[in-house]
Design an enzyme around this catalytic site. Structure first.
Site, PDB file in Angstrom:
ATOM      1  N   TYR A  18     -71.824 -75.967  26.010  1.00 38.02           N
ATOM      2  CA  TYR A  18     -72.129 -75.277  25.933  1.00 38.02           C
ATOM      3  C   TYR A  18     -71.835 -74.841  24.717  1.00 38.02           C
ATOM      4  O   TYR A  18     -72.827 -73.112  24.657  1.00 38.02           O
ATOM      5  CB  TYR A  18     -70.332 -74.924  26.773  1.00 38.02           C
ATOM      6  N   HIS A  22     -75.521 -71.942  23.033  1.00 40.29           N
ATOM      7  CA  HIS A  22     -74.931 -70.579  22.390  1.00 40.29           C
ATOM      8  C   HIS A  22     -74.943 -70.257  20.979  1.00 40.29           C
ATOM      9  O   HIS A  22     -75.634 -68.930  20.584  1.00 40.29           O
ATOM     10  CB  HIS A  22     -73.623 -70.033  22.843  1.00 40.29           C
ATOM     11  N   TYR A  41     -70.796 -58.921  22.594  1.00 38.21           N
ATOM     12  CA  TYR A  41     -70.664 -59.425  23.718  1.00 38.21           C
ATOM     13  C   TYR A  41     -69.536 -60.853  23.109  1.00 38.21           C
ATOM     14  O   TYR A  41     -70.274 -61.376  22.204  1.00 38.21           O
ATOM     15  CB  TYR A  41     -71.745 -60.402  24.140  1.00 38.21           C
ATOM     16  N   TRP A  76     -82.834 -68.386  31.237  1.00 35.39           N
ATOM     17  CA  TRP A  76     -81.883 -68.999  30.039  1.00 35.39           C
ATOM     18  C   TRP A  76     -80.618 -69.521  31.740  1.00 35.39           C
ATOM     19  O   TRP A  76     -80.379 -70.506  30.801  1.00 35.39           O
ATOM     20  CB  TRP A  76     -81.440 -68.141  29.756  1.00 35.39           C
ATOM     21  N   TRP A  77     -80.677 -68.475  32.469  1.00 31.88           N
ATOM     22  CA  TRP A  77     -79.885 -69.539  33.798  1.00 31.88           C
ATOM     23  C   TRP A  77     -80.137 -70.806  33.968  1.00 31.88           C
ATOM     24  O   TRP A  77     -79.563 -71.928  34.432  1.00 31.88           O
ATOM     25  CB  TRP A  77     -79.521 -68.998  35.221  1.00 31.88           C
TER      26      TRP A  77
END
Length: 104
Positions: A18, A22, A41, A76-77
């Site tokens: 993960y 990112h 963010y 992206w999902w």
């Protein structure tokens, strides 16, 4: 500027992946977020349970709401679906959080 916080979940054993994804976030994804009024963010991981705490600033809710319909967001999902808990459309399962305290 409005602030949004929520909780999402990454699968156990996928924490490093993960973070890696990112760290290498697609430039077009970053651009799309910024073009839809997203800034500051932050994503934090609770390694005990895979909980991801996110907090971000948005310019306005209607502009932010358009993100889910954007092609790059949906891609992206799909890219993240194998390491996160997701809905049937691969959007992350999440829970919006209610602010109860703020110290300026």
């Amino acid at each position: 500027m409005n602030k949004i916080a929520n909780v999402m979940y990454v699968k156990k054993g996928c924490y490093e992946e993960y973070k890696k994804r990112h760290d290498l976030i697609w430039p077009e994804m970053k651009e799309m977020l910024k073009n839809h009024g997203v800034s500051n963010y932050h994503i934090y991981l609770n390694e005990k349970n895979g909980e991801l705490f996110t907090v971000l600033d948005i310019e306005n809710q209607s502009l932010y709401s358009e993100i889910a319909n954007h092609k790059i967001c949906q891609e992206w999902w799909d890219y993240m679906a194998d390491i996160m808990y997701v809905n049937s459309d691969n959007s992350p399962k999440y829970q919006l959080l209610k602010e109860v305290f703020f110290l300026e």
